[in-house]
Enzyme design. Structure first.
Site, PDB file in Angstrom:
ATOM      1  N   THR A 167       0.860  -1.192   0.000  1.00 23.15           N
ATOM      2  CA  THR A 167       0.000   0.000   0.000  1.00 23.15           C
ATOM      3  C   THR A 167       0.890   1.234   0.000  1.00 23.15           C
ATOM      4  OG1 THR A 167      -1.649  -1.217   1.219  1.00 23.15           O
ATOM      5  CG2 THR A 167      -1.840   1.177   1.257  1.00 23.15           C
ATOM      6  N   GLU A 204      -3.617  -4.864  -2.879  1.00 25.76           N
ATOM      7  CA  GLU A 204      -4.211  -6.085  -2.324  1.00 25.76           C
ATOM      8  C   GLU A 204      -5.298  -5.704  -1.311  1.00 25.76           C
ATOM      9  OE1 GLU A 204      -3.803  -7.229   0.892  1.00 25.76           O
ATOM     10  OE2 GLU A 204      -2.621  -5.520   1.565  1.00 25.76           O
ATOM     11  N   PHE A 205      -6.302  -6.568  -1.246  1.00 29.37           N
ATOM     12  CA  PHE A 205      -7.400  -6.323  -0.306  1.00 29.37           C
ATOM     13  C   PHE A 205      -7.532  -7.489   0.673  1.00 29.37           C
ATOM     14  CE2 PHE A 205      -8.405  -4.112  -4.307  1.00 29.37           C
ATOM     15  CZ  PHE A 205      -8.444  -2.811  -3.837  1.00 29.37           C
ATOM     16  N   PHE A 249     -18.594  -4.679   8.851  1.00 31.60           N
ATOM     17  CA  PHE A 249     -17.835  -3.587   9.479  1.00 31.60           C
ATOM     18  C   PHE A 249     -18.727  -2.612  10.236  1.00 31.60           C
ATOM     19  CE2 PHE A 249     -13.292  -4.047   8.465  1.00 31.60           C
ATOM     20  CZ  PHE A 249     -13.408  -5.292   7.885  1.00 31.60           C
ATOM     21  N   GLY A 293     -17.300  -1.816  19.199  1.00 31.02           N
ATOM     22  CA  GLY A 293     -16.413  -2.479  20.160  1.00 31.02           C
ATOM     23  C   GLY A 293     -15.259  -1.588  20.538  1.00 31.02           C
ATOM     24  N   GLY A 303      -7.628  -1.963  14.759  1.00 32.40           N
ATOM     25  CA  GLY A 303      -6.175  -1.897  14.901  1.00 32.40           C
ATOM     26  C   GLY A 303      -5.556  -2.592  13.711  1.00 32.40           C
ATOM     27  N   CYS A 330      -2.685  -2.248   9.048  1.00 33.06           N
ATOM     28  CA  CYS A 330      -3.150  -1.542   7.833  1.00 33.06           C
ATOM     29  C   CYS A 330      -3.939  -0.274   8.130  1.00 33.06           C
ATOM     30  CB  CYS A 330      -3.981  -2.488   6.990  1.00 33.06           C
ATOM     31  SG  CYS A 330      -3.095  -3.982   6.592  1.00 33.06           S
ATOM     32  N   ARG A 351      -0.018  -5.892  16.092  1.00 34.67           N
ATOM     33  CA  ARG A 351       0.303  -4.521  15.713  1.00 34.67           C
ATOM     34  C   ARG A 351      -0.921  -3.604  15.893  1.00 34.67           C
ATOM     35  NH1 ARG A 351       3.160  -5.623  10.066  1.00 34.67           N
ATOM     36  NH2 ARG A 351       1.764  -7.410  10.157  1.00 34.67           N
TER      37      ARG A 351
HETATM   38  C1  UGA Z   1      -7.705  -4.575   6.203  1.00 34.94           C
HETATM   39  C2  UGA Z   1      -8.719  -4.623   5.055  1.00 34.94           C
HETATM   40  O1  UGA Z   1      -9.953  -5.176   5.513  1.00 34.94           O
HETATM   41  C3  UGA Z   1      -8.203  -5.446   3.875  1.00 34.94           C
HETATM   42  O2  UGA Z   1      -9.123  -5.390   2.798  1.00 34.94           O
HETATM   43  C4  UGA Z   1      -6.841  -4.871   3.435  1.00 34.94           C
HETATM   44  O3  UGA Z   1      -6.279  -5.620   2.387  1.00 34.94           O
HETATM   45  C5  UGA Z   1      -5.895  -4.883   4.624  1.00 34.94           C
HETATM   46  O4  UGA Z   1      -6.458  -4.105   5.691  1.00 34.94           O
HETATM   47  C6  UGA Z   1      -4.583  -4.275   4.169  1.00 34.94           C
HETATM   48  O5  UGA Z   1      -4.567  -3.085   3.839  1.00 34.94           O
HETATM   49  O6  UGA Z   1      -3.598  -4.997   4.041  1.00 34.94           O
HETATM   50  P1  UGA Z   1      -6.992  -6.293   8.140  1.00 34.94           P
HETATM   51  O7  UGA Z   1      -6.173  -5.169   8.679  1.00 34.94           O
HETATM   52  O8  UGA Z   1      -6.382  -7.636   8.008  1.00 34.94           O
HETATM   53  O9  UGA Z   1      -7.558  -5.915   6.683  1.00 34.94           O
HETATM   54  O10 UGA Z   1      -8.242  -6.460   9.114  1.00 34.94           O
HETATM   55  P2  UGA Z   1      -9.795  -6.145   9.080  1.00 34.94           P
HETATM   56  O11 UGA Z   1     -10.546  -7.400   8.989  1.00 34.94           O
HETATM   57  O12 UGA Z   1     -10.108  -5.103   8.076  1.00 34.94           O
HETATM   58  O13 UGA Z   1     -10.002  -5.562  10.546  1.00 34.94           O
HETATM   59  C7  UGA Z   1      -9.359  -4.345  10.947  1.00 34.94           C
HETATM   60  C8  UGA Z   1      -9.739  -3.981  12.355  1.00 34.94           C
HETATM   61  O14 UGA Z   1     -11.091  -3.534  12.419  1.00 34.94           O
HETATM   62  C9  UGA Z   1      -9.637  -5.122  13.379  1.00 34.94           C
HETATM   63  O15 UGA Z   1      -9.017  -4.625  14.543  1.00 34.94           O
HETATM   64  C10 UGA Z   1     -11.071  -5.503  13.653  1.00 34.94           C
HETATM   65  O16 UGA Z   1     -11.256  -6.055  14.920  1.00 34.94           O
HETATM   66  C11 UGA Z   1     -11.757  -4.164  13.506  1.00 34.94           C
HETATM   67  N1  UGA Z   1     -13.196  -4.259  13.195  1.00 34.94           N
HETATM   68  C12 UGA Z   1     -13.600  -4.823  12.040  1.00 34.94           C
HETATM   69  C13 UGA Z   1     -14.120  -3.735  14.079  1.00 34.94           C
HETATM   70  O17 UGA Z   1     -13.782  -3.192  15.148  1.00 34.94           O
HETATM   71  N2  UGA Z   1     -15.461  -3.799  13.745  1.00 34.94           N
HETATM   72  C14 UGA Z   1     -15.891  -4.346  12.599  1.00 34.94           C
HETATM   73  O18 UGA Z   1     -17.116  -4.360  12.359  1.00 34.94           O
HETATM   74  C15 UGA Z   1     -14.942  -4.878  11.723  1.00 34.94           C
END
Ligand code: UGA
Length: 441
Positions: free
Chosen positions: A131, A161-162, A259, A263, A267, A270, A337
């Site tokens: 990114t 990437e996603f 999403f 809570g 974190g 990313c 992280r």
């Molecule tokens: C995120 C993106 O979702 C991916 O699409 C992207 O590729 C990635 O970053 C990146 O840039 O590499 P990621 O950091 O693995 O992915 O995790 P997420 O599933 O997006 O969750 C991020 C944070 O949001 C977590 O701490 C999770 O607990 C929190 N979260 C998620 C909430 O507090 N509430 C929600 O409803 C969803």
């Protein structure tokens, strides 16, 4: 896994950077049938990968690496020059951490661009996977033009990437979309051929647009979470239930249900870094992205607010035993992280609470993060709960969903549950004699 799919053409690919994104990309591309070199300057990491030791926990990754390594389609090397020379396509997946001022540190991208230039012996497609801020592609191109040793042609492309940690392998094979930012038909054709077996919409754009798509997507997701967390505060003030609010909002297809879980906030490696970078870049370009600053502020406040809620019940935290369940920033990863657990635990330690923690995967990482701090680690949920004054859920691991709460009730000193991910139902726990603290409900 059964992901092996037919490709029209097998490309020789090198993925530079064997971190989370790079290693998953390398393993999955080899599973598609391409010949892949995973490259990393960390010799120890490469040595371990060649012994099939994976540096982090990611579901399905280990089997995928082992399988393709044994088939000879996936190799690991610390020699960037050899790998670049041997490849037709080069994915850059090196880290882009934040500088203290929030700007992304692109040192590794520049270094790799120079190394590619020095080893450019034939046409190559160079693809940004990391990114990066908008306009980085242009800089990569300029750097290679400046330092290339001979006049071999090349293209630069952006292919953000996603992948989500914890489901990265699944996300690779079943993507919601593939974005390719290109400057030539040739680059477009190659990338389309590489991903040919994956059945999804491919969005073709210019490089700047692809780079913005990535930052905009992560920022929007973080905004969605902070939005519902702000709503959770109003729910707490009025006795409403944020879970019902999200459920009803999410049924509107224009909003969507994902999403919207309130809570202790977001974190990971990313969102925090990407938001900082996007705010910084926007400012540099002349736009003050105040919305994202507020999204960040709400997220930080959410953690302190959660501790304050615990404090309301326990009054004094000093010498109270607080059991943390879940340390990783989300389930199915050992990654800590920017995890909410770090800030929350530090806050509790400052107040001199006795902290004991358990996580199904992240204790090893947590021991590094909390080195020198007064925190104990338990072997399981029940050991953590013993004589506890508060059981505090910070990550929604599946393992926690099947807890024997009757057993827990007997083990605890004070039956207080602080549910930082809204995993449980208040009435169920109250029936068992617990005091329940949720977020916005
Ligand atoms: C995120 C993106 O979702 C991916 O699409 C992207 O590729 C990635 O970053 C990146 O840039 O590499 P990621 O950091 O693995 O992915 O995790 P997420 O599933 O997006 O969750 C991020 C944070 O949001 C977590 O701490 C999770 O607990 C929190 N979260 C998620 C909430 O507090 N509430 C929600 O409803 C969803």
């Amino acid at each position: 896994m059964g992901q092996e799919k037919r490709i029209k053409k097998s490309y020789k690919i090198c993925v530079i950077g064997c971190g989370h994104v790079g290693l998953v990309t390398a393993a999955c591309l080899s599973e598609l049938g391409h010949k892949v070199f995973g490259v990393d300057s960390d010799k120890e990491k490469i040595k371990n990968l060649n012994r099939l030791k994976i540096p982090f926990y990611e579901p399905q990754l280990e089997e995928l690496v082992k399988k393709n390594f044994k088939k000879g389609r996936l190799k690991f090397t610390a020699s960037i020059s050899g790998a670049v020379k041997d490849s037709e396509v080069i994915f850059i997946a090196v880290g882009t951490p934040s500088n203290p001022d929030g700007s992304p540190d692109l040192t590794a991208i520049e270094k790799v661009s120079c190394q590619i230039a020095y080893n450019l012996n034939s046409y190559k497609l160079i693809v940004e996977k990391s990114t990066v801020p908008v306009q980085t592609g242009i800089k990569v191109k300029e750097t290679i033009l400046r330092f290339r040793k001979n006049k071999a042609f090349f293209d630069v492309a952006s292919n953000p990437e996603f992948l989500r940690e914890g489901s990265a392998v699944y996300d690779f094979f079943y993507p919601s979309r593939i974005v390719i930012g290109v400057e030539s038909k040739k680059a477009e054709k190659i990338l389309k051929e590489i991903y040919a077996p994956l059945k999804t919409k491919i969005i073709v754009t210019d490089i700047n647009t692809a780079e913005i798509i990535k930052h905009a997507s992560n920022s929007f997701l973080a905004t969605k979470i902070s939005f519902i967390n702000a709503i959770s505060r109003i729910c707490d003030l009025t006795g409403a239930d944020v879970k019902k609010v999200s459920e009803a909002m999410g049924l509107d297809p224009r909003i969507g249900k994902d999403f919207l879980n309130a809570g202790v906030g977001w974190g990971g490696s990313c969102f925090p870094k990407d938001l900082e970078a996007f705010i910084y870049i926007a400012k540099k370009l002349g736009y003050d992205f105040n919305l994202l600053k507020e999204v960040k502020r709400i997220n930080q406040e959410q953690r302190i607010y959660f501790v304050e809620k615990i404090k309301e019940h326990l009054w004094i935290l000093k010498d109270k035993k607080i059991s943390i369940l879940g340390l990783s920033f989300k389930p199915n990863t050992d990654d800590l992280r920017e995890a909410p657990s770090i800030e929350i635990i530090n806050y509790l330690l400052e107040e001199k609470a006795k902290v004991v923690a358990y996580d199904p995967q992240a204790i090893g990482e947590a021991k590094k993060v909390f080195k020198g701090k007064k925190i104990k680690f338990a072997q399981n949920i029940y050991e953590a709960a013993k004589s506890s004054d508060c059981l505090c859920f910070l990550t929604e691991w599946d393992e926690f969903k099947n807890i024997d709460f009757k057993k827990i009730r007997k083990l605890m000193h004070l039956p207080l549950i602080a549910d930082g991910r809204n995993m449980f139902e208040r009435k169920d726990l109250e029936k068992l004699g617990f005091i329940y603290i949720g977020v916005g409900r």
